[in-house]
Design a protein around this motif. Structure first.
Motif, PDB file in Angstrom:
ATOM      1  N   GLN A 375      59.186  40.069  25.535  1.00 32.90           N
ATOM      2  CA  GLN A 375      57.880  40.278  26.175  1.00 32.90           C
ATOM      3  C   GLN A 375      57.585  39.186  27.197  1.00 32.90           C
ATOM      4  OE1 GLN A 375      55.760  41.135  22.230  1.00 32.90           O
ATOM      5  NE2 GLN A 375      54.406  42.014  23.767  1.00 32.90           N
ATOM      6  N   SER A 376      58.013  37.971  26.871  1.00 32.37           N
ATOM      7  CA  SER A 376      57.737  36.861  27.795  1.00 32.37           C
ATOM      8  C   SER A 376      58.567  36.983  29.068  1.00 32.37           C
ATOM      9  CB  SER A 376      58.030  35.522  27.120  1.00 32.37           C
ATOM     10  OG  SER A 376      59.420  35.279  27.123  1.00 32.37           O
ATOM     11  N   ARG A 377      59.436  37.992  29.118  1.00 31.46           N
ATOM     12  CA  ARG A 377      60.188  38.260  30.343  1.00 31.46           C
ATOM     13  C   ARG A 377      59.690  39.551  31.007  1.00 31.46           C
ATOM     14  NH1 ARG A 377      60.715  33.722  29.491  1.00 31.46           N
ATOM     15  NH2 ARG A 377      62.639  32.576  29.066  1.00 31.46           N
ATOM     16  N   GLY A 378      58.494  39.984  30.586  1.00 30.10           N
ATOM     17  CA  GLY A 378      57.872  41.100  31.283  1.00 30.10           C
ATOM     18  C   GLY A 378      58.120  42.467  30.673  1.00 30.10           C
ATOM     19  N   LEU A 379      58.839  42.536  29.540  1.00 29.44           N
ATOM     20  CA  LEU A 379      59.083  43.832  28.904  1.00 29.44           C
ATOM     21  C   LEU A 379      57.917  44.170  27.981  1.00 29.44           C
ATOM     22  CD1 LEU A 379      61.858  42.864  29.925  1.00 29.44           C
ATOM     23  CD2 LEU A 379      62.877  43.903  27.916  1.00 29.44           C
ATOM     24  N   SER A 380      57.457  45.405  28.034  1.00 27.76           N
ATOM     25  CA  SER A 380      56.357  45.796  27.152  1.00 27.76           C
ATOM     26  C   SER A 380      56.839  45.771  25.709  1.00 27.76           C
ATOM     27  CB  SER A 380      55.870  47.201  27.496  1.00 27.76           C
ATOM     28  OG  SER A 380      56.854  48.141  27.118  1.00 27.76           O
ATOM     29  N   ALA A 381      55.903  45.710  24.773  1.00 28.16           N
ATOM     30  CA  ALA A 381      56.276  45.650  23.359  1.00 28.16           C
ATOM     31  C   ALA A 381      57.151  46.844  22.993  1.00 28.16           C
ATOM     32  CB  ALA A 381      55.020  45.605  22.489  1.00 28.16           C
ATOM     33  N   ALA A 382      56.813  48.025  23.532  1.00 26.83           N
ATOM     34  CA  ALA A 382      57.583  49.224  23.185  1.00 26.83           C
ATOM     35  C   ALA A 382      59.004  49.158  23.747  1.00 26.83           C
ATOM     36  CB  ALA A 382      56.860  50.468  23.701  1.00 26.83           C
TER      37      ALA A 382
ATOM     38  N   ARG B 108      68.096  42.708  34.299  1.00 25.76           N
ATOM     39  CA  ARG B 108      67.691  43.713  35.278  1.00 25.76           C
ATOM     40  C   ARG B 108      66.322  44.312  34.920  1.00 25.76           C
ATOM     41  NH1 ARG B 108      68.261  49.140  36.745  1.00 25.76           N
ATOM     42  NH2 ARG B 108      68.990  49.714  34.690  1.00 25.76           N
ATOM     43  N   VAL B 109      66.154  44.659  33.642  1.00 23.79           N
ATOM     44  CA  VAL B 109      64.882  45.258  33.214  1.00 23.79           C
ATOM     45  C   VAL B 109      63.746  44.266  33.459  1.00 23.79           C
ATOM     46  CG1 VAL B 109      63.584  46.154  31.248  1.00 23.79           C
ATOM     47  CG2 VAL B 109      65.981  46.769  31.522  1.00 23.79           C
ATOM     48  N   SER B 110      64.011  43.009  33.124  1.00 20.16           N
ATOM     49  CA  SER B 110      62.943  42.025  33.243  1.00 20.16           C
ATOM     50  C   SER B 110      62.649  41.710  34.714  1.00 20.16           C
ATOM     51  CB  SER B 110      63.290  40.806  32.381  1.00 20.16           C
ATOM     52  OG  SER B 110      63.641  39.723  33.146  1.00 20.16           O
ATOM     53  N   THR B 111      63.684  41.606  35.535  1.00 19.88           N
ATOM     54  CA  THR B 111      63.470  41.372  36.969  1.00 19.88           C
ATOM     55  C   THR B 111      62.667  42.513  37.586  1.00 19.88           C
ATOM     56  OG1 THR B 111      65.559  40.179  37.083  1.00 19.88           O
ATOM     57  CG2 THR B 111      64.636  40.919  39.172  1.00 19.88           C
ATOM     58  N   ASN B 112      63.013  43.737  37.203  1.00 20.77           N
ATOM     59  CA  ASN B 112      62.300  44.883  37.783  1.00 20.77           C
ATOM     60  C   ASN B 112      60.841  44.938  37.335  1.00 20.77           C
ATOM     61  OD1 ASN B 112      64.140  45.981  39.550  1.00 20.77           O
ATOM     62  ND2 ASN B 112      65.191  47.149  37.962  1.00 20.77           N
ATOM     63  N   ILE B 164      67.225  29.180  33.089  1.00 20.29           N
ATOM     64  CA  ILE B 164      66.937  28.863  34.501  1.00 20.29           C
ATOM     65  C   ILE B 164      67.365  30.023  35.397  1.00 20.29           C
ATOM     66  CG2 ILE B 164      67.258  27.182  36.376  1.00 20.29           C
ATOM     67  CD1 ILE B 164      65.688  26.167  33.880  1.00 20.29           C
ATOM     68  N   LEU B 165      68.438  30.726  34.981  1.00 22.55           N
ATOM     69  CA  LEU B 165      68.836  31.914  35.732  1.00 22.55           C
ATOM     70  C   LEU B 165      67.702  32.952  35.714  1.00 22.55           C
ATOM     71  CD1 LEU B 165      70.902  33.732  37.216  1.00 22.55           C
ATOM     72  CD2 LEU B 165      71.729  34.452  34.964  1.00 22.55           C
ATOM     73  N   GLN B 166      67.096  33.124  34.554  1.00 26.19           N
ATOM     74  CA  GLN B 166      65.973  34.070  34.448  1.00 26.19           C
ATOM     75  C   GLN B 166      64.819  33.637  35.338  1.00 26.19           C
ATOM     76  OE1 GLN B 166      65.068  34.923  30.243  1.00 26.19           O
ATOM     77  NE2 GLN B 166      67.193  34.459  29.817  1.00 26.19           N
ATOM     78  N   MET B 167      64.596  32.323  35.347  1.00 26.20           N
ATOM     79  CA  MET B 167      63.533  31.786  36.194  1.00 26.20           C
ATOM     80  C   MET B 167      63.848  32.082  37.662  1.00 26.20           C
ATOM     81  SD  MET B 167      62.321  27.842  36.184  1.00 26.20           S
ATOM     82  CE  MET B 167      61.709  27.065  37.668  1.00 26.20           C
ATOM     83  N   ALA B 168      65.113  31.924  38.034  1.00 29.87           N
ATOM     84  CA  ALA B 168      65.513  32.165  39.425  1.00 29.87           C
ATOM     85  C   ALA B 168      65.311  33.630  39.795  1.00 29.87           C
ATOM     86  CB  ALA B 168      66.971  31.754  39.625  1.00 29.87           C
ATOM     87  N   LEU B 169      65.511  34.522  38.832  1.00 28.94           N
ATOM     88  CA  LEU B 169      65.365  35.948  39.110  1.00 28.94           C
ATOM     89  C   LEU B 169      63.900  36.385  39.120  1.00 28.94           C
ATOM     90  CD1 LEU B 169      68.312  37.232  36.907  1.00 28.94           C
ATOM     91  CD2 LEU B 169      68.109  37.564  39.379  1.00 28.94           C
ATOM     92  N   LEU B 170      63.099  35.759  38.243  1.00 35.16           N
ATOM     93  CA  LEU B 170      61.718  36.218  38.076  1.00 35.16           C
ATOM     94  C   LEU B 170      60.768  35.603  39.104  1.00 35.16           C
ATOM     95  CD1 LEU B 170      61.496  36.288  34.188  1.00 35.16           C
ATOM     96  CD2 LEU B 170      61.743  38.207  35.746  1.00 35.16           C
TER      97      LEU B 170
END
Lengths: 417, 262
Positions: A375-382, B108-112, B164-170
Motif C-alpha cells: 500500500q505504501s507503494r500506491g497499491l490499493s488494499a484490494a 510496474r503496478v506501483s509506478t503506474n 531507492i530504486l522504487q524511490m527513483a521510479l515513484l
C-alpha cells in the motif's frame, strides 16, 4: 435427538448408495468384472461418515445432494487449443479413447490381458483398493486408458475430462506402466460444473530410473463434486513429481498415495487448494517408504475464504526398513475470513532411527506488514491482497507442467474468470 | 537547499500517536519545505521510526492528537496508498520480502499508480522495462533482481538499493528514509547515498531518519533534529549532528529529564 438425526443421516446415506447403484447400467465391456466388484463393495460399504477418522472434517453433503449417473459424452467445451508439444486425449465416453489419433513414440496401449493383470495392482500395493471413492469409480467406469511407457516420451500427454450437466457422473480410470528409464509428463484436466460428479482413479507403476511428472488441474464450479485418487508405486531410483491444484468444487477430495517399494526413489508432491463460498476441499496424502534412502519433498498450500473449509492430512510412513529416509513436509495455509476453517495435520509414523523427517504447518492471515508495504507503494488494499494471494498460489502453480498455462489456472484460482 | 520562498510540503503540528496502549509520539512539530533535506537523529525508542510510519499511514499506529498537512491538505485521513500516489514515499528500515510476487511486476503496478495520480499515462510492459533499466543505474543494481520475487533472498544492501530504486521510479515529493544506512557496508552506503543525492531537487524534500553521523557525511542535511521521548528536542544545522557524534546522547537524556520534570 442427536441419535435420531445421525440415524436419519445414515438412512439417507444408504438410500443414496442404493439409488446410485440402481441408476448404473448393467456391467459390460472390458471392465465388467471390476464393475461387479465395485458394486458389490458399495452395496456392503456405507457412505463414509464423519465418525470415521479419515473423513472427520469432510462433510459429504454436497455429494449426497447430487443424483449422478454415468452418461454418454457431452459436447466438448471451448477449450484452449493444445500446443504443438502436447498430445491431448479427451477421456469422456466415446468408443475410441484415442479419437483416431495415433499415440506418440514411447506410448502404447496395453492388451486386454495385460490390463487384467495390472489393473488394481498398484491400488492394492497402496492399500486403497477398498477405499470408498475408489469403489465408486470401479462400480461405474466402463473403460480404462491403460498405457505402457517406454523410453522418453517427448510430448506432454494431456488427459481432459469434463462433466458439465446436471446428474452426470464422469468416471475416469487411468493406468500407466513406466518401464525402466522411461519418462513421461502427464497433465490431467478435470472440469466440472452444474450438479455433476467427476471421479478419477489413476494408477502408475514407475520402473527403475523412470520419471513421471504428473500435474492435475481440477477446476470446478457450481454444485460439482470431485473425488480423485492417485496411486503410485515407485521402484528404486525412480522420480515422481506430482503437482495438483483444485479450485471451485462444492466438494473436492483428492487422495494421492505413493509407495516407494524398495526405497531409493525421490517423490515430490506439491499442492494448492482453494475453498471459498461453502466449499469443502480436502487432500489426504500418504507416502510410504518400504526400503532405505528414499526422499520426499512435500509442500501443501491452501486458501480458505468466506465459509470455505480446507482439510489436509499428510501421512508419511517410515518403517524400520526405511533407514536414511529424508523426508520433509510443509503445510502453509491462508485463512482469509473469520468463518473459513482450516484443518491441517501431518501424520508421521517413524520407526526407523536413522532418518531425517521434517514437517511444519502454518496458518495465517495476509500479513499486515506485507499489505502495508504494498500500500505504501500506491497499491490499493484490494490490489495488494490480490498480489499477495497470487504470490501464494504461484509457488505451486508454476510447478505444473508448462501445458497447464493454457488453462489459465492462476486466473481461475483468483476468481478472475 | 533552504529557500525562504519555497513551498511548504509537510507541516507536522503537535503530533501525538500511540501503538496499542503505549504513547510514542508526544507532540512532534516539524515543517519541511521544497528543496530541503532534514535529518532526524535519536536513540532507539525515541520515536523516529514511529514518526515515519505514522506519516506513511501504518495501521498499527493510532494518531491521538495534532495534525499533519501535506501540501496544505490533511494527510492523516488518507489511506496509505493515497499518500503514496500523492508523492509521499517511505523507504523502509526492514523492506518486506514477498515470495511469489515478481519485483518487476510490483514496480510496474506501483509506478503506474503514481503516474495515474500525476495525470501521466500508464506504462505498458515494454515502456516500463525501458524506464526501469534507466533508473537501475541510479543505484547500480543488476537487472537480474527484477526477475526475482520482491526482496526475497536479497541481502541487506540489495534490499536498500531496491528501496531507492522504487524511490527513483515513484518520483516522490517527500521521501522519508527510515534508517536506510543501517546494515550497509561503506560501498553500499555510498551507492545508496549517491542515489538519494541524485534524486534530490528544488521541488522535492528528503527526511532522513538515522542513528549515525556517517550517513550525513555523504548526504548533507539542511536541518538536523534531535528526537527524544517522542518529541523533537532540538533543531540545528549539520553541526548538530557532529556535536552528537562528539558528545553522545547523554546530554539529550539530561535535557529530556529536565523537560519531563517541568
Amino acid at each position: 435427538m442427536v441419535a435420531a438425526m445421525s440415524n436419519s443421516a445414515a438412512v439417507a446415506a444408504s438410500t443414496w448408495v442404493t439409488s446410485f447403484l440402481e441408476r448404473l447400467p448393467a456391467p459390460a465391456g472390458e471392465l465388467e468384472a471390476v464393475q461387479w466388484r465395485g458394486r458389490e463393495a458399495l452395496s456392503r460399504q456405507p457412505l463414509p461418515s464423519r465418525r470415521q477418522e479419515d473423513w472427520r472434517f469432510t462433510d459429504l453433503a454436497p455429494l449426497t445432494a447430487l443424483a449422478p449417473a454415468p452418461a454418454s459424452s457431452s459436447a466438448q467445451g471451448s477449450w484452449p487449443a493444445p500446443a504443438a508439444d502436447v498430445f491431448r486425449l479427451w477421456l469422456d465416453d466415446s468408443d475410441d479413447l484415442l479419437n483416431g489419433q495415433s499415440l506418440p513414440a514411447g506410448l502404447g496401449l496395453l492388451s486386454s490381458d495385460e490390463v487384467q493383470q495390472a489393473l488394481g495392482h498398484t491400488l492394492a500395493a497402496c492399500n486403497c483398493e477398498q477405499h470408498w471413492p475408489v469403489e465408486l469409480n470401479q462400480a461405474s467406469a466402463t473403460r480404462v486408458l491403460a498405457l505402457r511407457v517406454s523410453g522418453a516420451v517427448a510430448p506432454t500427454l494431456e488427459l481432459v475430462s469434463q462433466a458439465a450437466e446436471d446428474s452426470v457422473m464422469r468416471p475416469v480410470r487411468v493406468l500407466l506402466l513406466l518401464e525402466e528409464k522411461a519418462s513421461l509428463e502427464v497433465l490431467q484436466i478435470q472440469l466440472g460444473s452444474a450438479c455433476s460428479l467427476s471421479s478419477l482413479v489413476m494408477e502408475a507403476h514407475l520402473g527403475r530410473e523412470s520419471t513421471l511428472r504428473h500435474g492435475l488441474l481440477a477446476l470446478g464450479e457450481g454444485q460439482a463434486c470431485f473425488l480423485g485418487h492417485l496411486a503410485v508405486e515407485q521402484e528404486p531410483r525412480s522420480h515422481l513429481e506430482s503437482v495438483w491444484a483444485s479450485h471451485g468444487w462444492a466438494l473436492s477430495r483428492f487422495e494421492p498415495r505413493v509407495v516407494q517399494v524398495d526405497g531409493e526413489a525421490t517423490t515430490t508432491l506439491k499442492a494448492l487448494q482453494v475453498a471459498g463460498g461453502q466449499q469443502v476441499v480436502d487432500t489426504h496424502s500418504r507416502v510410504e517408504f518400504r526400503g532405505p534412502e528414499g526422499q520426499l519433498d512435500q509442500l501443501h498450500k491452501a486458501i480458505a475464504d468466506d465459509r470455505g473449509r480446507s482439510v489436509f492430512n499428510g501421512a508419511v510412513k517410515v518403517p524400520r526398513a526405511a533407514q536414511r529416509t529424508n523426508a520433509s513436509q510443509l503445510s502453509r495455509n491462508l485463512l482469509l475470513s473469520n468463518q473459513a476453517r482450516i484443518d491441517t495435520k501431518p501424520e508421521l509414523e517413524i520407526v526407523a532411527d536413522d532418518v531425517r523427517c521434517a514437517h511444519g504447518a502454518t496458518v495465517s492471515r495476509l500479513q499486515t506488514d506485507e499489505l502495508f508495504y504494498l500500500q505504501s507503494r500506491g497499491l490499493s488494499a484490494a490490489v495488494a491482497a490480490g498480489l499477495l494471494k497470487r504470490g501464494f498460489c504461484e509457488e505451486v502453480l508454476r510447478a505444473l507442467p508448462a501445458a497447464a498455462a493454457a488453462w489459465r489456472p492462476l486466473q481461475r484460482m483468483l476468481g478472475e474468470g | 537547499m533552504i529557500r525562504p520562498d519555497a513551498d511548504t510540503l509537510l507541516e507536522i503540528v503537535d503530533l501525538h500517536a500511540r501503538v496499542e496502549d503505549k504513547p510514542i509520539l508526544k507532540g512532534v512539530n516539524l515543517t519541511i519545505k521544497a528543496g530541503e533535506i532534514h535529518a532526524v537523529m535519536g536513540r532507539n525508542g525515541s520515536g523516529k521510526s514511529t514518526l515515519s510510519k505514522v506519516l506513511a499511514g501504518h495501521p498499527a499506529y493510532t494518531v491521538t492528537g495534532g495534525s499533519v498537512r501535506y501540501r496544505g491538505a490533511d494527510l492523516l485521513n488518507l489511506e496509505p496508498e493515497q499518500r503514496a500516489r500523492l508523492g509521499l514515499f517511505l523507504g523502509f528500515q526492514y523492506p518486506v520480502e514477498i515470495p511469489g510476487v515478481s519485483n518487476l511486476e510490483f514496480l510496474r503496478v506501483s509506478t503506474n499508480a503514481r503516474r495515474m495520480e500525476k495525470g501521466e499515462e500508464e506504462l505498458d510492459t515494454f515502456a516500463f522495462e525501458d524506464l526501469v533499466r534507466e533508473r537501475l543505474q541510479v543505484v547500480q543494481m543488476d537487472p537480474a533482481f527484477l526477475e526475482r520475487s520482491v526482496n526475497e533472498g536479497f541481502s541487506g544492501g540489495e534490499k536498500k538499493r531496491n528501496e531507492i530504486l522504487q524511490m527513483a521510479l515513484l518520483d516522490p515529493l517527500v521521501a522519508i528514509l527510515d534508517e536506510t544506512d543501517s546494515g550497509l557496508d561503506i560501498d553500499a552506503l555510498r551507492i545508496v547515498a549517491g542515489g538519494v543525492n541524485h534524486l534530490a531537487s528544488p521541488e522535492n524534500a528528503t527526511l532522513l531518519i538515522t542513528h549515525y553521523q556517517r550517513l550525513l557525511d555523504v548526504i548533507t542535511p539542511d536541518y538536523v533534529h534531535v528526537m527524544a521521548g517522542g518529541r523533537i528536542l532540538r533543531t540545528g544545522g549539520k553541526e548538530l549532528a557532529l556535536e552528537l557524534e562528539d558528545r553522545g546522547y547523554d546530554w539529550v537524556d539530561q535535557e529530556l529529564a529536565v523537560l519531563e520534570v517541568a
